[in-house]
Design a protein around this motif. Structure first.
Motif, PDB file in Angstrom:
ATOM      1  N   ALA A   1       0.806  -1.217   0.000  1.00 41.04           N
ATOM      2  CA  ALA A   1       0.000   0.000   0.000  1.00 41.04           C
ATOM      3  C   ALA A   1       0.839   1.268   0.000  1.00 41.04           C
ATOM      4  CB  ALA A   1      -0.935   0.003   1.208  1.00 41.04           C
ATOM      5  N   TYR A   2       2.001   1.237   0.687  1.00 38.59           N
ATOM      6  CA  TYR A   2       2.725   2.473   0.946  1.00 38.59           C
ATOM      7  C   TYR A   2       4.118   2.562   0.340  1.00 38.59           C
ATOM      8  CZ  TYR A   2      -1.022   3.192   4.308  1.00 38.59           C
ATOM      9  OH  TYR A   2      -2.252   3.345   4.888  1.00 38.59           O
ATOM     10  N   ASP A   3       4.720   1.431  -0.013  1.00 41.29           N
ATOM     11  CA  ASP A   3       6.021   1.490  -0.667  1.00 41.29           C
ATOM     12  C   ASP A   3       5.799   1.489  -2.177  1.00 41.29           C
ATOM     13  OD1 ASP A   3       8.424  -0.004  -2.041  1.00 41.29           O
ATOM     14  OD2 ASP A   3       9.194   0.840  -0.166  1.00 41.29           O
ATOM     15  N   PRO A   4       6.278   2.518  -2.890  1.00 46.63           N
ATOM     16  CA  PRO A   4       5.960   2.611  -4.324  1.00 46.63           C
ATOM     17  C   PRO A   4       6.448   1.431  -5.147  1.00 46.63           C
ATOM     18  CG  PRO A   4       7.621   4.251  -3.680  1.00 46.63           C
ATOM     19  CD  PRO A   4       7.073   3.675  -2.417  1.00 46.63           C
ATOM     20  N   VAL A   5       7.607   0.869  -4.791  1.00 45.35           N
ATOM     21  CA  VAL A   5       8.129  -0.265  -5.545  1.00 45.35           C
ATOM     22  C   VAL A   5       7.237  -1.487  -5.374  1.00 45.35           C
ATOM     23  CG1 VAL A   5      10.044  -1.885  -5.774  1.00 45.35           C
ATOM     24  CG2 VAL A   5      10.499   0.564  -5.491  1.00 45.35           C
ATOM     25  N   PHE A   6       6.906  -1.820  -4.126  1.00 46.20           N
ATOM     26  CA  PHE A   6       6.135  -3.035  -3.887  1.00 46.20           C
ATOM     27  C   PHE A   6       4.656  -2.846  -4.200  1.00 46.20           C
ATOM     28  CE2 PHE A   6       9.991  -3.715  -1.411  1.00 46.20           C
ATOM     29  CZ  PHE A   6      10.360  -4.940  -1.942  1.00 46.20           C
ATOM     30  N   LYS A   7       4.186  -1.617  -4.147  1.00 44.85           N
ATOM     31  CA  LYS A   7       2.827  -1.347  -4.611  1.00 44.85           C
ATOM     32  C   LYS A   7       2.725  -1.619  -6.101  1.00 44.85           C
ATOM     33  CE  LYS A   7      -0.813   2.177  -4.492  1.00 44.85           C
ATOM     34  NZ  LYS A   7      -1.189   3.536  -4.016  1.00 44.85           N
ATOM     35  N   GLN A   8       3.737  -1.183  -6.850  1.00 43.13           N
ATOM     36  CA  GLN A   8       3.743  -1.435  -8.282  1.00 43.13           C
ATOM     37  C   GLN A   8       3.867  -2.926  -8.586  1.00 43.13           C
ATOM     38  OE1 GLN A   8       7.043   0.278 -10.390  1.00 43.13           O
ATOM     39  NE2 GLN A   8       6.101  -0.017 -12.403  1.00 43.13           N
ATOM     40  N   ILE A   9       4.733  -3.615  -7.838  1.00 47.08           N
ATOM     41  CA  ILE A   9       4.888  -5.053  -8.050  1.00 47.08           C
ATOM     42  C   ILE A   9       3.571  -5.785  -7.832  1.00 47.08           C
ATOM     43  CG2 ILE A   9       5.912  -7.152  -7.057  1.00 47.08           C
ATOM     44  CD1 ILE A   9       8.464  -5.519  -6.591  1.00 47.08           C
TER      45      ILE A   9
ATOM     46  N   ILE B   1      -5.991  -7.677  -0.838  1.00 49.06           N
ATOM     47  CA  ILE B   1      -4.676  -7.917  -0.259  1.00 49.06           C
ATOM     48  C   ILE B   1      -4.730  -7.624   1.232  1.00 49.06           C
ATOM     49  CG2 ILE B   1      -2.222  -7.342  -0.364  1.00 49.06           C
ATOM     50  CD1 ILE B   1      -2.887  -6.196  -3.225  1.00 49.06           C
ATOM     51  N   VAL B   2      -4.372  -8.602   2.061  1.00 50.72           N
ATOM     52  CA  VAL B   2      -4.481  -8.428   3.508  1.00 50.72           C
ATOM     53  C   VAL B   2      -3.154  -8.073   4.163  1.00 50.72           C
ATOM     54  CG1 VAL B   2      -6.498  -9.924   3.622  1.00 50.72           C
ATOM     55  CG2 VAL B   2      -4.236 -10.907   4.016  1.00 50.72           C
ATOM     56  N   GLN B   3      -2.045  -8.506   3.558  1.00 46.79           N
ATOM     57  CA  GLN B   3      -0.745  -8.161   4.133  1.00 46.79           C
ATOM     58  C   GLN B   3       0.361  -8.430   3.123  1.00 46.79           C
ATOM     59  OE1 GLN B   3       0.599 -10.519   7.433  1.00 46.79           O
ATOM     60  NE2 GLN B   3       0.782 -12.374   6.228  1.00 46.79           N
ATOM     61  N   SER B   4       1.520  -7.828   3.374  1.00 52.30           N
ATOM     62  CA  SER B   4       2.696  -8.083   2.549  1.00 52.30           C
ATOM     63  C   SER B   4       3.931  -7.996   3.430  1.00 52.30           C
ATOM     64  CB  SER B   4       2.786  -7.071   1.394  1.00 52.30           C
ATOM     65  OG  SER B   4       2.749  -5.733   1.878  1.00 52.30           O
ATOM     66  N   MET B   5       4.963  -8.732   3.051  1.00 51.41           N
ATOM     67  CA  MET B   5       6.199  -8.775   3.837  1.00 51.41           C
ATOM     68  C   MET B   5       7.405  -8.934   2.930  1.00 51.41           C
ATOM     69  SD  MET B   5       5.196 -11.373   6.983  1.00 51.41           S
ATOM     70  CE  MET B   5       4.612 -12.680   5.894  1.00 51.41           C
ATOM     71  N   TYR B   6       8.502  -8.305   3.327  1.00 58.17           N
ATOM     72  CA  TYR B   6       9.809  -8.583   2.738  1.00 58.17           C
ATOM     73  C   TYR B   6      10.564  -9.397   3.776  1.00 58.17           C
ATOM     74  CZ  TYR B   6      14.076  -7.837   0.001  1.00 58.17           C
ATOM     75  OH  TYR B   6      15.198  -8.023  -0.771  1.00 58.17           O
ATOM     76  N   ILE B   7      10.936 -10.610   3.426  1.00 59.18           N
ATOM     77  CA  ILE B   7      11.589 -11.536   4.350  1.00 59.18           C
ATOM     78  C   ILE B   7      13.064 -11.680   3.944  1.00 59.18           C
ATOM     79  CG2 ILE B   7      11.568 -13.853   5.325  1.00 59.18           C
ATOM     80  CD1 ILE B   7       8.584 -13.981   4.524  1.00 59.18           C
ATOM     81  N   PHE B   8      13.966 -11.526   4.907  1.00 55.51           N
ATOM     82  CA  PHE B   8      15.398 -11.471   4.610  1.00 55.51           C
ATOM     83  C   PHE B   8      16.106 -12.809   4.766  1.00 55.51           C
ATOM     84  CE2 PHE B   8      14.166  -7.170   5.318  1.00 55.51           C
ATOM     85  CZ  PHE B   8      15.015  -6.395   4.547  1.00 55.51           C
TER      86      PHE B   8
END
Length: 247
Positions: free
Chosen positions: A56-64, A93-100
């Motif tokens: 929702a808030y990061d432009p890169v991941f929103k576009q993805i 979409i209920v959630q999103s995560m970047y996992i390292f």
């Protein structure tokens, strides 16, 4: 994946976790801080994941997440088209995560079902999109699944704890134990996509290698004729109702 570590549940930072559904927040690996809160290793090597509103808030991941075409190396995905091919009529979409999954310390994710954390009525309405941003191998902690386990329902749920209790969430129901021999590893190359049924049992092992295992993942719910449990830790807010995948 929808995973919550025991140390996160028990810490006094419960509000930080519970209110992260409509924000971008940072969560660190267990054991990277000393008793005074100082980092024992470099901060950038200590982070476990970022969540839970990158879509929702990061432009890169929103576009993805919402783009009509996404290119990862030799792989090309059209998530909207894929959703329609899967028969999703009103996916949100209920959630999103970047996992390292940091090298050497990227923690184990114990066997679980996403529906334990993201419960709906009826079941079978939650689907995870897991995109490998780096090669995921058995050495650096790829996903493992029990084939066919999505047909057996769930036996426990993680729900918000009553006000005034020492934990922010609690588990209700019985925890299953699984024979390790039933799990099948699913290594995947950078740019690959794994679709995760909400009730399939899966896990990942500790990353003991010298290589990280970055991934971007998001979960969608088929909103048509579906009820999202008000007991789930994750809740839509006035600031961020669950957005449609098809917008």
């Amino acid at each position: 994946m929808a995973f919550v570590t025991q140390n996160l549940i028990q810490k006094g930072s419960s509000d930080y976790f519970l209110t992260s559904g409509d924000k971008i927040r940072f969560f660190f690996e267990k054991g990277v801080l000393d008793e005074k809160g100082n980092f024992l290793i470099a901060k950038e090597k200590s982070i476990s994941k970022i969540g839970h509103a990158l879509h929702a808030y990061d432009p890169v991941f929103k576009q993805i997440t919402h783009s009509s075409k996404v290119q990862f190396g030799v792989f090309c995905f059209v998530f909207k088209e894929l959703g329609r091919k899967l028969g999703l009529e009103r996916p949100v979409i209920v959630q999103s995560m970047y996992i390292f999954k940091q090298p050497g310390i990227g923690g184990e994710v114990t066997p679980h079902q996403d529906a334990t954390f993201l419960y709906t009525e009826p079941l079978g309405r939650v689907l995870g999109f897991w995109i490998a941003l780096e090669d995921a191998t058995q050495e650096n902690g790829c996903l493992w699944f029990i084939p066919g386990s999505h047909t057996s329902g769930i036996t426990r749920r993680m729900v918000r704890a009553p006000p005034g209790t020492s934990t922010c969430v609690e588990f209700v129901g019985s925890e299953m134990t699984y024979d390790d021999n039933r799990f099948v590893p699913v290594p995947i190359s950078k740019g690959g996509l794994i679709l995760i049924h909400g009730e399939v049992v899966h896990k990942s092992e500790l990353n003991r290698s010298e290589f990280s295992r970055h991934a971007f993942t998001f979960h969608v719910m088929e909103a048509k004729d579906t009820s999202w449990s008000k007991e789930n830790w994750l809740q839509p807010t006035p600031e961020l109702p669950f957005p449609s995948l098809y917008t």
